[in-house]
Design a protein around this motif. Structure first.
Motif, mmCIF file in Angstrom:
data_model
loop_
_atom_site.group_PDB
_atom_site.id
_atom_site.type_symbol
_atom_site.label_atom_id
_atom_site.label_comp_id
_atom_site.label_asym_id
_atom_site.label_seq_id
_atom_site.Cartn_x
_atom_site.Cartn_y
_atom_site.Cartn_z
ATOM 1 N N ILE A 1 0.878 -1.249 0.040
ATOM 2 C CA ILE A 1 -0.049 -0.051 -0.003
ATOM 3 C C ILE A 1 0.906 1.211 0.014
ATOM 4 C CG2 ILE A 1 -1.627 1.281 1.483
ATOM 5 C CD1 ILE A 1 -3.027 -1.510 2.318
ATOM 6 N N ALA A 2 1.676 1.336 0.806
ATOM 7 C CA ALA A 2 2.818 2.479 0.698
ATOM 8 C C ALA A 2 3.405 2.434 -0.556
ATOM 9 C CB ALA A 2 3.786 2.305 1.955
ATOM 10 N N GLY B 1 2.067 1.626 -3.212
ATOM 11 C CA GLY B 1 1.300 2.249 -4.212
ATOM 12 C C GLY B 1 0.965 3.685 -4.291
ATOM 13 N N VAL B 2 0.914 4.183 -3.039
ATOM 14 C CA VAL B 2 0.490 5.341 -2.620
ATOM 15 C C VAL B 2 1.782 6.373 -3.248
ATOM 16 C CG1 VAL B 2 0.252 7.312 -0.742
ATOM 17 C CG2 VAL B 2 -1.101 5.045 -0.827
ATOM 18 N N LEU B 3 2.917 5.939 -2.971
ATOM 19 C CA LEU B 3 4.083 6.554 -3.214
ATOM 20 C C LEU B 3 4.031 6.909 -4.802
ATOM 21 C CD1 LEU B 3 7.306 6.722 -1.776
ATOM 22 C CD2 LEU B 3 7.501 6.015 -4.241
ATOM 23 N N LEU B 4 3.678 5.791 -5.612
ATOM 24 C CA LEU B 4 3.482 5.843 -7.171
ATOM 25 C C LEU B 4 2.496 6.607 -7.420
ATOM 26 C CD1 LEU B 4 4.393 1.877 -7.802
ATOM 27 C CD2 LEU B 4 5.965 3.984 -8.526
ATOM 28 N N LYS B 5 1.506 6.778 -7.109
ATOM 29 C CA LYS B 5 0.212 7.446 -7.248
ATOM 30 C C LYS B 5 0.719 8.928 -7.040
ATOM 31 C CE LYS B 5 -4.016 8.167 -7.993
ATOM 32 N NZ LYS B 5 -4.486 8.028 -9.517
ATOM 33 N N THR B 6 1.382 9.254 -5.914
ATOM 34 C CA THR B 6 1.663 10.526 -5.814
ATOM 35 C C THR B 6 2.723 11.009 -6.936
ATOM 36 O OG1 THR B 6 3.466 10.065 -4.314
ATOM 37 C CG2 THR B 6 1.107 10.541 -3.371
ATOM 38 N N ASN B 7 3.635 10.109 -7.449
ATOM 39 C CA ASN B 7 4.713 10.289 -8.370
ATOM 40 C C ASN B 7 4.173 10.295 -9.871
ATOM 41 O OD1 ASN B 7 7.294 11.364 -8.736
ATOM 42 N ND2 ASN B 7 8.101 9.379 -8.626
ATOM 43 N N ASP B 8 2.893 10.052 -9.910
ATOM 44 C CA ASP B 8 1.946 9.911 -11.318
ATOM 45 C C ASP B 8 2.514 8.668 -12.118
ATOM 46 O OD1 ASP B 8 0.772 12.546 -10.924
ATOM 47 O OD2 ASP B 8 2.469 13.544 -11.674
ATOM 48 N N GLY C 1 10.326 -12.758 -0.911
ATOM 49 C CA GLY C 1 9.972 -12.545 -2.370
ATOM 50 C C GLY C 1 9.103 -11.421 -2.563
ATOM 51 N N CYS C 2 7.974 -11.308 -1.727
ATOM 52 C CA CYS C 2 6.974 -10.332 -1.796
ATOM 53 C C CYS C 2 7.593 -8.967 -1.609
ATOM 54 C CB CYS C 2 5.839 -10.655 -0.733
ATOM 55 S SG CYS C 2 4.528 -9.502 -1.013
ATOM 56 N N LEU C 3 8.375 -8.722 -0.724
ATOM 57 C CA LEU C 3 9.114 -7.510 -0.580
ATOM 58 C C LEU C 3 10.016 -7.245 -1.771
ATOM 59 C CD1 LEU C 3 9.632 -7.315 3.310
ATOM 60 C CD2 LEU C 3 7.800 -6.631 2.259
ATOM 61 N N LEU C 4 10.868 -8.018 -2.226
ATOM 62 C CA LEU C 4 11.625 -7.822 -3.386
ATOM 63 C C LEU C 4 10.608 -7.346 -4.675
ATOM 64 C CD1 LEU C 4 14.310 -7.897 -5.022
ATOM 65 C CD2 LEU C 4 13.827 -10.197 -5.659
ATOM 66 N N TRP D 1 8.468 -3.020 -8.019
ATOM 67 C CA TRP D 1 7.160 -2.270 -8.602
ATOM 68 C C TRP D 1 7.483 -0.785 -8.410
ATOM 69 C CZ3 TRP D 1 2.669 -1.218 -5.388
ATOM 70 C CH2 TRP D 1 1.746 -0.829 -6.127
ATOM 71 N N MET D 2 8.016 -0.525 -7.336
ATOM 72 C CA MET D 2 8.111 0.834 -6.679
ATOM 73 C C MET D 2 9.347 1.467 -7.577
ATOM 74 S SD MET D 2 8.664 2.336 -3.011
ATOM 75 C CE MET D 2 9.975 1.131 -2.397
ATOM 76 N N LEU D 3 10.201 0.841 -7.795
ATOM 77 C CA LEU D 3 11.471 1.334 -8.535
ATOM 78 C C LEU D 3 11.173 1.664 -9.995
ATOM 79 C CD1 LEU D 3 14.476 -0.421 -6.919
ATOM 80 C CD2 LEU D 3 13.674 1.913 -6.638
ATOM 81 N N ASN D 4 10.624 0.684 -10.629
ATOM 82 C CA ASN D 4 10.248 0.736 -11.998
ATOM 83 C C ASN D 4 9.041 1.072 -12.348
ATOM 84 O OD1 ASN D 4 12.471 -0.561 -12.585
ATOM 85 N ND2 ASN D 4 11.561 -2.497 -12.777
ATOM 86 N N GLY D 5 7.894 1.245 -11.448
ATOM 87 C CA GLY D 5 6.630 1.910 -11.691
ATOM 88 C C GLY D 5 5.883 1.232 -12.775
#
Length: 144
Positions: A28-29, A31-38, A102-105, A110-114
């Protein structure tokens, strides 16, 4: 745990739920970060190899976790009822920790690549496996 102290089943279930909750909150964190970063990943330019690593690691770690769960469960079931609590708890905890890795990786990829695919898909599959591993009922409890 030293083998003499057995955590009650409700406590074991709460530890397992806490691990799963941690994975979900990290997703969730991110996802929110990616949402705020368009939707742009934090790496700026996607790191393609990271998606491949997340996918391969997810598959391997899921298999390892299920194998470890099977082997430790057999060992726990072979123990007598009075000494089964700790081995049974470990047969749940260790695979969940493997799945969590594995999940956190995958979430981090996802967070790095978007990009949601394949990293977010891998993370959600691993999270689903982790949810399925949460014990709901004490197998040693007397039922009617």
């Amino acid at each position: 745990m030293n083998g003499n102290v057995i955590m009650p089943f409700a406590g074991q279930r709460m530890v397992c739920m806490a691990l799963v909750f941690g994975m979900a909150m990290y997703a969730i964190a991110a996802g929110v970060l990616l949402k705020t970063n368009d939707g742009v990943g934090l790496a700026g330019e996607p790191i393609e190899v990271l998606d491949t690593v997340a996918l391969a690691a997810g598959i391997v770690l899921a298999g390892v976790a299920l194998l470890v769960r099977m082997l430790l469960s057999k060992k726990a079931e072979a123990a007598d009822k009075d000494h089964r609590g700790t081995p049974r708890f470990l047969s749940r905890l260790i695979p969940l920790a493997i799945i969590e890795a594995g999940c956190l990786l995958a979430i981090t990829a996802w967070m790095l690549n978007g990009k949601a695919l394949p990293s977010l898909a891998v993370a959600l599959v691993l999270l689903s496996i982790a949810i399925a591993m949460i014990p709901l009922q004490d197998p040693d409890a007397d039922t009617i």
